[in-house]
Design a protein around this motif. Structure first.
Motif, PDB file in Angstrom:
ATOM      1  N   ASN A 219     -21.092 -26.866  91.383  1.00  0.00           N
ATOM      2  CA  ASN A 219     -19.802 -26.870  92.196  1.00  0.00           C
ATOM      3  C   ASN A 219     -19.197 -28.155  92.812  1.00  0.00           C
ATOM      4  O   ASN A 219     -18.120 -28.325  93.106  1.00  0.00           O
ATOM      5  N   GLU A 220     -20.006 -29.179  92.756  1.00  0.00           N
ATOM      6  CA  GLU A 220     -19.644 -30.469  93.418  1.00  0.00           C
ATOM      7  C   GLU A 220     -19.048 -31.422  92.299  1.00  0.00           C
ATOM      8  O   GLU A 220     -18.412 -32.254  92.485  1.00  0.00           O
ATOM      9  N   SER A 221     -19.428 -31.175  90.974  1.00  0.00           N
ATOM     10  CA  SER A 221     -19.210 -31.993  89.969  1.00  0.00           C
ATOM     11  C   SER A 221     -18.377 -31.582  88.717  1.00  0.00           C
ATOM     12  O   SER A 221     -17.817 -32.208  87.802  1.00  0.00           O
ATOM     13  N   GLN A 222     -18.036 -30.182  88.986  1.00  0.00           N
ATOM     14  CA  GLN A 222     -17.125 -29.282  88.141  1.00  0.00           C
ATOM     15  C   GLN A 222     -18.048 -29.523  86.858  1.00  0.00           C
ATOM     16  O   GLN A 222     -19.017 -29.194  86.502  1.00  0.00           O
ATOM     17  N   SER A 223     -17.348 -30.190  85.657  1.00  0.00           N
ATOM     18  CA  SER A 223     -17.977 -30.193  84.356  1.00  0.00           C
ATOM     19  C   SER A 223     -18.381 -31.563  84.064  1.00  0.00           C
ATOM     20  O   SER A 223     -18.858 -32.024  82.856  1.00  0.00           O
ATOM     21  N   SER A 224     -18.164 -32.637  84.954  1.00  0.00           N
ATOM     22  CA  SER A 224     -18.321 -34.179  84.182  1.00  0.00           C
ATOM     23  C   SER A 224     -19.764 -34.612  84.602  1.00  0.00           C
ATOM     24  O   SER A 224     -19.996 -35.548  84.089  1.00  0.00           O
ATOM     25  N   GLN A 225     -20.715 -33.816  85.305  1.00  0.00           N
ATOM     26  CA  GLN A 225     -21.884 -34.273  85.674  1.00  0.00           C
ATOM     27  C   GLN A 225     -21.962 -35.357  86.448  1.00  0.00           C
ATOM     28  O   GLN A 225     -22.849 -36.250  86.444  1.00  0.00           O
ATOM     29  N   VAL A 226     -20.890 -35.735  87.144  1.00  0.00           N
ATOM     30  CA  VAL A 226     -20.844 -36.968  88.101  1.00  0.00           C
ATOM     31  C   VAL A 226     -20.611 -36.423  89.269  1.00  0.00           C
ATOM     32  O   VAL A 226     -19.850 -35.502  89.699  1.00  0.00           O
ATOM     33  N   TYR A 227     -21.531 -36.828  90.310  1.00  0.00           N
ATOM     34  CA  TYR A 227     -21.537 -36.285  91.939  1.00  0.00           C
ATOM     35  C   TYR A 227     -21.257 -37.311  92.739  1.00  0.00           C
ATOM     36  O   TYR A 227     -22.021 -38.420  92.460  1.00  0.00           O
ATOM     37  N   LYS A 228     -20.593 -37.067  93.681  1.00  0.00           N
ATOM     38  CA  LYS A 228     -20.338 -37.900  94.689  1.00  0.00           C
ATOM     39  C   LYS A 228     -21.468 -37.578  96.096  1.00  0.00           C
ATOM     40  O   LYS A 228     -21.342 -36.555  96.531  1.00  0.00           O
ATOM     41  N   LEU A 229     -22.119 -38.693  96.351  1.00  0.00           N
ATOM     42  CA  LEU A 229     -23.112 -38.471  97.484  1.00  0.00           C
ATOM     43  C   LEU A 229     -22.504 -39.783  98.577  1.00  0.00           C
ATOM     44  O   LEU A 229     -22.194 -40.896  98.081  1.00  0.00           O
ATOM     45  N   ASP A 230     -22.967 -39.362  99.777  1.00  0.00           N
ATOM     46  CA  ASP A 230     -22.948 -40.598 100.852  1.00  0.00           C
ATOM     47  C   ASP A 230     -24.253 -41.201 100.696  1.00  0.00           C
ATOM     48  O   ASP A 230     -25.280 -40.661 100.659  1.00  0.00           O
ATOM     49  N   ASN A 231     -24.208 -42.681 101.110  1.00  0.00           N
ATOM     50  CA  ASN A 231     -25.419 -43.357 101.032  1.00  0.00           C
ATOM     51  C   ASN A 231     -25.089 -44.450 102.120  1.00  0.00           C
ATOM     52  O   ASN A 231     -24.584 -45.762 101.609  1.00  0.00           O
ATOM     53  N   SER A 232     -25.440 -44.423 103.373  1.00  0.00           N
ATOM     54  CA  SER A 232     -25.402 -45.397 104.127  1.00  0.00           C
ATOM     55  C   SER A 232     -26.965 -46.067 104.398  1.00  0.00           C
ATOM     56  O   SER A 232     -26.990 -47.059 105.270  1.00  0.00           O
ATOM     57  N   ASN A 233     -27.829 -45.949 103.344  1.00  0.00           N
ATOM     58  CA  ASN A 233     -29.052 -46.322 103.669  1.00  0.00           C
ATOM     59  C   ASN A 233     -29.054 -47.933 102.939  1.00  0.00           C
ATOM     60  O   ASN A 233     -28.418 -48.329 102.224  1.00  0.00           O
ATOM     61  N   THR A 234     -30.099 -48.801 103.447  1.00  0.00           N
ATOM     62  CA  THR A 234     -30.360 -49.811 102.747  1.00  0.00           C
ATOM     63  C   THR A 234     -31.236 -49.817 101.741  1.00  0.00           C
ATOM     64  O   THR A 234     -32.567 -49.753 101.533  1.00  0.00           O
ATOM     65  N   SER A 235     -30.720 -49.382 100.536  1.00  0.00           N
ATOM     66  CA  SER A 235     -31.359 -48.738  99.477  1.00  0.00           C
ATOM     67  C   SER A 235     -31.933 -49.800  98.263  1.00  0.00           C
ATOM     68  O   SER A 235     -31.275 -50.894  98.296  1.00  0.00           O
ATOM     69  N   GLU A 236     -33.230 -49.717  98.151  1.00  0.00           N
ATOM     70  CA  GLU A 236     -33.777 -50.733  97.204  1.00  0.00           C
ATOM     71  C   GLU A 236     -34.029 -50.323  95.737  1.00  0.00           C
ATOM     72  O   GLU A 236     -34.181 -50.876  94.834  1.00  0.00           O
ATOM     73  N   ALA A 237     -34.078 -48.842  95.827  1.00  0.00           N
ATOM     74  CA  ALA A 237     -34.129 -48.114  94.589  1.00  0.00           C
ATOM     75  C   ALA A 237     -33.563 -46.772  94.554  1.00  0.00           C
ATOM     76  O   ALA A 237     -33.510 -46.191  95.680  1.00  0.00           O
ATOM     77  N   PHE A 238     -33.388 -46.235  93.556  1.00  0.00           N
ATOM     78  CA  PHE A 238     -32.864 -44.620  93.565  1.00  0.00           C
ATOM     79  C   PHE A 238     -33.877 -43.741  92.626  1.00  0.00           C
ATOM     80  O   PHE A 238     -34.166 -44.436  91.575  1.00  0.00           O
ATOM     81  N   GLY A 239     -34.102 -42.699  93.048  1.00  0.00           N
ATOM     82  CA  GLY A 239     -34.838 -41.661  92.045  1.00  0.00           C
ATOM     83  C   GLY A 239     -34.372 -40.315  92.197  1.00  0.00           C
ATOM     84  O   GLY A 239     -33.682 -39.933  93.136  1.00  0.00           O
ATOM     85  N   ILE A 240     -34.669 -39.515  91.176  1.00  0.00           N
ATOM     86  CA  ILE A 240     -34.203 -38.209  91.048  1.00  0.00           C
ATOM     87  C   ILE A 240     -35.269 -37.328  90.834  1.00  0.00           C
ATOM     88  O   ILE A 240     -36.103 -37.680  89.663  1.00  0.00           O
ATOM     89  N   THR A 241     -35.674 -36.383  91.490  1.00  0.00           N
ATOM     90  CA  THR A 241     -36.621 -35.392  91.194  1.00  0.00           C
ATOM     91  C   THR A 241     -36.251 -33.935  90.724  1.00  0.00           C
ATOM     92  O   THR A 241     -35.042 -33.643  91.599  1.00  0.00           O
ATOM     93  N   LEU A 242     -36.779 -32.907  90.473  1.00  0.00           N
ATOM     94  CA  LEU A 242     -36.623 -31.808  90.112  1.00  0.00           C
ATOM     95  C   LEU A 242     -37.135 -30.965  91.487  1.00  0.00           C
ATOM     96  O   LEU A 242     -38.605 -31.033  91.491  1.00  0.00           O
ATOM     97  N   GLU A 243     -36.518 -30.133  92.165  1.00  0.00           N
ATOM     98  CA  GLU A 243     -37.163 -29.605  93.310  1.00  0.00           C
ATOM     99  C   GLU A 243     -36.548 -28.005  93.350  1.00  0.00           C
ATOM    100  O   GLU A 243     -35.762 -27.523  92.618  1.00  0.00           O
ATOM    101  N   PRO A 244     -37.328 -27.432  94.389  1.00  0.00           N
ATOM    102  CA  PRO A 244     -36.965 -25.787  94.250  1.00  0.00           C
ATOM    103  C   PRO A 244     -35.609 -25.757  94.798  1.00  0.00           C
ATOM    104  O   PRO A 244     -35.115 -26.817  95.624  1.00  0.00           O
ATOM    105  N   GLU A 245     -34.927 -24.786  94.538  1.00  0.00           N
ATOM    106  CA  GLU A 245     -33.582 -24.434  95.098  1.00  0.00           C
ATOM    107  C   GLU A 245     -33.319 -24.687  96.596  1.00  0.00           C
ATOM    108  O   GLU A 245     -34.157 -23.932  97.038  1.00  0.00           O
ATOM    109  N   GLY A 246     -32.401 -25.389  97.093  1.00  0.00           N
ATOM    110  CA  GLY A 246     -32.353 -25.564  98.556  1.00  0.00           C
ATOM    111  C   GLY A 246     -32.914 -26.962  98.563  1.00  0.00           C
ATOM    112  O   GLY A 246     -32.825 -27.443  99.664  1.00  0.00           O
TER     113      GLY A 246
END
Length: 264
Positions: A219-246
């Motif tokens: 519901n956040e991306s419609q059908s484009s598979q692009v998601y907008k998120l906030d990131n105010s962290n001093t990020s050095e890397a990004f990762g994506i994991t598969l987690e339980p719903e929630g």
């Protein structure tokens, strides 16, 4: 409301005859209370139907014959009378008019129902067309926005490479450090199984400190598979994991699908 058009529509005849739905009859009743001329028209229709019923009362030749015999017997003469076949033309005309009226009423009712179904179908088609048009407009707008982001120098592109759990997976992060906005292109991730959801993490590498940026939900991306998120962290890397719903408080490293370092 145009009262003359309303009266000429035929709905009042259907109301008097009882051929309307309950909702339609209630609507006519409201109009009757608001407009005296409509109420008068209904009274005239009822009077006409009552008059028609009087004229088409059943003709009983036996009763008429007995009455004639009774009157002739007063003369004292014996008279033999054979019943003569006759036709009661007013009754015949009355019955014919009644049949024509009933047929007309049911024809009107049937045509009204057919028109109602046609209108419902057309309305449904219009809704579908408008929905598809709006969806196409939305996707076009999203595409233009994504092109602007991809081509902008204000966004840092961070490619995320596949990990052991899925060698074909890939994703990208477009991060604007001025607005603290991150766009996640998750087109290269497989559809998550039921009860599971992808979670995005901002990582500091030394020591390893993960911070959740949020979940990738449809519901956040419609059908484009692009998601907008906030990131105010001093990020050095990004990762994506598969987690339980929630989502989870910390990443499940055994389900790490993609990973990438900023500036790599």
């Amino acid at each position: 409301m145009d009262i003359n058009k309303y009266i000429e529509s035929g709905i009042l005849e259907l109301y008097v005859y009882g051929a309307l739905t309950q909702a339609e009859a209630e609507e006519v009743s409201k109009v009757l209370h608001q407009y005296p001329e409509v109420n008068k028209e209904v009274e005239e229709i009822e009077t006409a139907l009552k008059s028609l019923s009087t004229h088409i009362a059943p003709y009983n030749p036996e009763t008429v014959l007995a009455d004639i015999k009774r009157k002739l017997n007063h003369t004292g003469k014996v008279v033999s009378i054979a019943p003569k076949k006759s036709y009661n033309m007013p009754a015949i005309i009355g019955w014919a008019a009644s049949i024509a009226l009933i047929g007309g009423l049911f024809y009107t009712l049937n045509e009204t129902n057919n028109l109602r179904e046609d209108l419902r179908y057309q309305k449904t088609q219009n809704v579908l067309v408008n929905s598809k048009y709006e969806q196409a407009e939305l996707e076009l707008t999203q595409t233009k926005d994504l092109l602007t982001i991809v081509r902008s120098n204000e966004y840092i592109k961070v490619p995320l490479g596949a990990q052991a759990v899925d060698k074909d997976a890939y994703a990208s992060v477009y991060w604007n450090t001025k607005t603290n906005t991150a766009y996640i292109d998750a087109q290269g991730l497989p559809t998550p199984p039921k009860g599971k959801v992808y979670q995005v993490w901002s990582l500091k590498l030394d020591p390893l400190t993960p911070t959740s940026l949020g979940l990738l939900t449809e519901n956040e991306s419609q059908s484009s598979q692009v998601y907008k998120l906030d990131n105010s962290n001093t990020s050095e890397a990004f990762g994506i994991t598969l987690e339980p719903e929630g989502g989870s408080e910390s990443p499940t490293l055994e389900q790490l699908y993609v990973l990438g370092a900023v500036g790599a």
